[in-house]
Design a protein around this motif. Structure first.
Motif, PDB file in Angstrom:
ATOM      1  N   ALA A 157       0.829  -1.165  -0.157  1.00 50.03           N
ATOM      2  CA  ALA A 157      -0.133   0.190  -0.039  1.00 50.03           C
ATOM      3  C   ALA A 157       0.962   1.311  -0.013  1.00 50.03           C
ATOM      4  N   ILE A 158       2.236   1.135   0.275  1.00 50.26           N
ATOM      5  CA  ILE A 158       3.197   2.251   0.170  1.00 50.26           C
ATOM      6  C   ILE A 158       3.962   2.036  -0.869  1.00 50.26           C
ATOM      7  N   GLU A 191       6.106   4.989  -3.262  1.00 51.50           N
ATOM      8  CA  GLU A 191       6.372   6.147  -3.493  1.00 51.50           C
ATOM      9  C   GLU A 191       7.034   6.586  -4.661  1.00 51.50           C
ATOM     10  N   GLU A 250       7.398   6.950  -8.024  1.00 49.81           N
ATOM     11  CA  GLU A 250       6.596   7.225  -9.149  1.00 49.81           C
ATOM     12  C   GLU A 250       7.489   7.295 -10.492  1.00 49.81           C
ATOM     13  N   LYS A 257      -0.171  -0.389 -10.254  1.00 54.26           N
ATOM     14  CA  LYS A 257      -0.670   0.490  -9.081  1.00 54.26           C
ATOM     15  C   LYS A 257      -2.080   0.918  -9.365  1.00 54.26           C
ATOM     16  N   ASP A 269      -5.039   3.152  -7.388  1.00 50.09           N
ATOM     17  CA  ASP A 269      -5.407   3.755  -6.338  1.00 50.09           C
ATOM     18  C   ASP A 269      -4.596   3.689  -5.163  1.00 50.09           C
ATOM     19  N   GLY A 270      -3.211   3.978  -5.544  1.00 44.65           N
ATOM     20  CA  GLY A 270      -2.005   3.915  -4.542  1.00 44.65           C
ATOM     21  C   GLY A 270      -1.756   2.566  -3.958  1.00 44.65           C
TER      22      GLY A 270
END
Length: 161
Positions: free
Chosen positions: A89-90, A92, A94, A127, A129-130
């Motif tokens: 869920a983490i 970062e 991008e 990915k 929704d994050g």
């Protein structure tokens, strides 16, 4: 009285640590599931896809858009069989050295769902929704084929248009 405060502090820290350990253990043991079972994707299977946008990388200034039923059907077929497993869920990062992942935006009558595809340690991930999901390999996505056909039919859109 001070000893009781320390006991509460230690007990609270222990409960918090146990909760974190259980959470991480559950993430590692996530089950494979069909894409249609992912909460943020259900609307895509319950409503008609009206339009799609493909972008080669997250930061690429050009993209293609299409509403063609034959191209959308290629994606519906791919998505219908796709199995995913929650990875993290983490997430970062991008951007990567090649401009980030490929973007597939799906618009329905209700909303837009954006998928970003990444290759991490020779595994394909998406990915949504994050949340990062591993993809159970079933061959290549129809990205290249539908992108090429859409370019031939409609040309490329750009931020410079």
């Amino acid at each position: 009285m001070k000893k009781k405060k320390w006991y509460f502090f230690i007990a609270g820290g222990g409960i918090l640590l146990a909760g974190l350990m259980i959470s991480f253990w559950n993430k590692g043991n996530a089950e494979w599931k069909k894409l249609c079972e992912v909460d943020s994707c259900k609307v895509m299977f319950e409503n008609s896809i009206t339009e799609m946008t493909l972008r080669e990388t997250v930061d690429h200034p050009e993209w293609v858009e299409f509403q063609d039923k034959d191209l959308i059907e290629m994606w519906i077929s791919y998505f219908s069989d796709l199995e995913v497993k929650e990875y993290s869920a983490i997430f970062e990062n991008e951007q990567s050295s090649n401009g980030g992942g490929r973007v597939v935006a799906v618009r329905t009558e209700q909303e837009e769902i954006v998928f970003v595809e990444y290759i991490i340690s020779d595994e394909t991930m998406i990915k949504i929704d994050g949340i990062l999901y591993k993809i159970k390999e079933k061959g290549n996505t129809p990205f290249e084929e539908t992108y090429k056909i859409a370019v031939e039919r409609y040309g490329i859109r750009s931020v410079f248009d």
